[in-house]
Design a protein around this motif. Structure first.
Motif, mmCIF file in Angstrom:
data_model
loop_
_atom_site.group_PDB
_atom_site.id
_atom_site.type_symbol
_atom_site.label_atom_id
_atom_site.label_comp_id
_atom_site.label_asym_id
_atom_site.label_seq_id
_atom_site.Cartn_x
_atom_site.Cartn_y
_atom_site.Cartn_z
ATOM 1 N N GLU A 120 0.823 -1.199 0.000
ATOM 2 C CA GLU A 120 0.000 0.000 0.000
ATOM 3 C C GLU A 120 0.861 1.255 0.000
ATOM 4 O OE1 GLU A 120 -2.487 -0.456 3.381
ATOM 5 O OE2 GLU A 120 -4.007 -1.655 2.323
ATOM 6 N N ILE A 136 -9.831 6.067 -6.857
ATOM 7 C CA ILE A 136 -10.570 4.860 -6.493
ATOM 8 C C ILE A 136 -11.952 5.282 -6.014
ATOM 9 C CG2 ILE A 136 -10.680 2.839 -4.976
ATOM 10 C CD1 ILE A 136 -7.638 2.968 -4.721
ATOM 11 N N GLN A 138 -15.789 3.604 -4.612
ATOM 12 C CA GLN A 138 -16.460 2.407 -4.085
ATOM 13 C C GLN A 138 -17.922 2.757 -3.878
ATOM 14 O OE1 GLN A 138 -15.165 0.689 -0.178
ATOM 15 N NE2 GLN A 138 -14.497 -0.995 -1.473
ATOM 16 N N TYR A 144 -10.428 7.593 -2.831
ATOM 17 C CA TYR A 144 -9.021 7.965 -2.926
ATOM 18 C C TYR A 144 -8.787 8.728 -4.224
ATOM 19 C CZ TYR A 144 -4.059 7.896 -3.827
ATOM 20 O OH TYR A 144 -2.779 8.297 -4.110
ATOM 21 N N TYR A 217 -11.044 -3.502 -2.304
ATOM 22 C CA TYR A 217 -10.539 -2.496 -1.383
ATOM 23 C C TYR A 217 -11.249 -2.686 -0.054
ATOM 24 C CZ TYR A 217 -8.741 2.050 0.165
ATOM 25 O OH TYR A 217 -8.077 3.047 0.832
ATOM 26 N N ASN A 218 -10.455 -3.024 0.979
ATOM 27 C CA ASN A 218 -11.022 -3.338 2.298
ATOM 28 C C ASN A 218 -12.083 -4.430 2.199
ATOM 29 O OD1 ASN A 218 -9.405 -1.437 3.609
ATOM 30 N ND2 ASN A 218 -10.924 0.189 3.410
ATOM 31 N N LEU A 224 -10.794 1.046 -9.745
ATOM 32 C CA LEU A 224 -9.510 1.760 -9.803
ATOM 33 C C LEU A 224 -9.393 2.348 -11.200
ATOM 34 C CD1 LEU A 224 -6.624 2.511 -8.840
ATOM 35 C CD2 LEU A 224 -5.895 0.259 -9.670
#
Length: 461
Positions: A120, A136, A138, A144, A217-218, A224
């Motif tokens: 990361e 990014i 979501q 991000y 992601y998470n 992305l």
């Protein structure tokens, strides 16, 4: 003891820090036999930097205090240093007060966490220094963006994190970007790269190229994307395209010009020369009526030739930027009457009536010669394509923008949609003879369009 010996975790028991019991998992992990381990000081297997912590917790445990789980590094002979969670509890072992210790090996987990953290960090360092935007999203929101993404959008990071990922997309592309973005997160087949427009915080339109992929992601799917500002490239492409269109137009004009010279200008001269030759060689044998017919034909041929040459000269001046533009206030009614009188021979020949329904006091601000040329060409066309005995109407009105609308209506042969779409274009093949064979080049309407637009107006059918 039997239960402890079968546990997969390291289990050991010590009294005052000396081992009195180890299970099989301890033997395997440490790499020594049970006999070699029993009696040893537990600190012998602890990495030096953790020994003070272990001693402190052992003393607390011996005082009966609760010691929460903690992490230390221990030494093994087979597998080197291992990271473990230490869990302790007081028990009675062989009728003595002792402490049971369970060591949970988290080395691999810690290694994975470290690798993930390093990965990361590498991604962040790479993204932060990247010249193009890396972002990014979501669900529906940004989570991000790197500095380049901030620069391209014009919004701050805090502003972006409160926005839907499609919010600054140009309205023309908004639904497309939204649909593809959501499909990408659902692992549906979607274009991975495409161009579209955005509108920055300052209201500046920009072209960008988006390249997207699906990531986790998470533990959840996310999009992305990389965004590259291609505004300069797009503007350059549009400039090249415009230049290509201009070159195409120039070539079309050149071809039209040579076509007119080679055919449309030659034909009237041939007819003109033919008539003069007939007169020169046979005038002695002609009656007065025959000579009069020849004279009328010569006049018609000369008029058509004059009109063509005047249009060619005017068009040539426009293309060279040499035409004079001197707008002044003109009486529109008088301009129409003057043009109608100029075409009287043509209208009388076909018994055509031109009705001027323009107010006596109607005025326009226009270049006199250009307006005369426009009216002459439009009325000449109306006469040319009208049948005998028909009428033509000239009307004018002032619209809400204080502009004068002039309409010329005939009741002749009409035009198809294909011909209408090709009108006013130099490369449009719309030249056709009139109802009685009158010649036509199609250049007059092109000239009309140029002159009308020179005044900031527009012409249509």
């Amino acid at each position: 003891k039997k239960l402890l010996s079968e546990l997969p975790d390291i289990v050991l028991v010590h009294i005052n820090g000396h081992l009195v019991y180890v299970n099989q998992a301890t033997v395997t992990a440490i790499g020594r036999t049970e006999e070699e381990l029993l009696g040893q000081d537990v600190l012998n297997f602890v990495v030096d930097e953790y020994k003070p912590l272990v001693i402190k917790n052992m003393e607390s445990r011996m005082k009966g205090e609760i010691v929460p789980d903690y992490e230390v590094d221990v030494l093994t002979f087979e597998r080197g240093v291992r990271n473990v969670i230490v869990r302790t509890s007081e028990i009675t072992f062989d009728e003595q007060s002792s402490v049971i210790v369970i060591l949970i090996d988290i080395t691999e987990r810690k290694k994975a966490e470290t690798e993930l953290r390093e990965s990361e960090e590498k991604f962040r360092n790479l993204a932060e220094s990247c010249p193009f935007g890396i972002m990014i999203y979501q669900g529906e929101n940004w989570i991000y963006t790197n500095p380049a993404g901030v620069k391209i959008s014009g919004y701050s990071i805090d502003e972006l994190y409160k926005m839907k990922f499609w919010e600054f997309v140009s309205p023309d592309y908004l639904e497309l970007v939204k649909e593809r973005g959501m499909k990408r997160q659902n692992a549906e087949d979607v274009e991975s790269q495409y161009d579209f427009k955005i509108v920055t915080k300052e209201g500046i339109p920009k072209w960008i190229t988006l390249t997207g992929s699906l990531i986790q992601y998470n533990g959840k799917p996310a999009g992305l994307i990389s965004v590259v500002d291609i505004t300069d490239r797009k503007e350059f492409e549009e400039k090249i395209q415009k230049q290509n269109e201009e070159l195409k137009q120039i070539n079309a004009e050149k071809d039209k010009f040579f076509s007119i010279i080679s055919h449309d200008l030659r034909s009237p001269f041939q007819g003109f020369l033919g008539f003069t030759q007939l007169i020169a060689e046979g005038i002695e044998d002609m009656s007065l009526k025959q000579v009069q017919v020849m004279a009328v034909r010569l006049r018609d041929s000369a008029m058509n030739l004059y009109e063509l040459i005047e249009n060619l000269l005017n068009w040539s001046l426009i293309k060279r930027g040499g035409e004079r533009f001197e707008p002044l206030e003109l009486n529109l009614r008088e301009m129409c009457e003057s043009t109608v009188n100029l075409l009287k021979q043509n209208t009388d020949k076909k018994n055509i009536t031109i009705n001027i329904e323009v107010p006596e006091d109607a005025t326009v601000v226009a270049d006199k010669q250009m307006l005369k040329t426009v009216l002459r060409n439009l009325l000449s066309n109306a006469v040319k394509f009208s049948h005998r005995g028909k009428s033509i109407i000239i009307e004018s009105a002032t619209n809400n923008f204080d502009e004068v609308e002039i309409s010329i209506t005939d009741f002749g042969i009409g035009m198809s949609e294909d011909i209408i779409n090709m009108l006013f274009k130099i490369d449009g093949k719309v030249s056709a003879p009139g109802t009685e064979g009158e010649p036509s080049t199609g250049l007059g309407l092109v000239l009309c369009k140029e002159f009308v637009e020179k005044h900031g107006g527009k012409i249509n059918v």
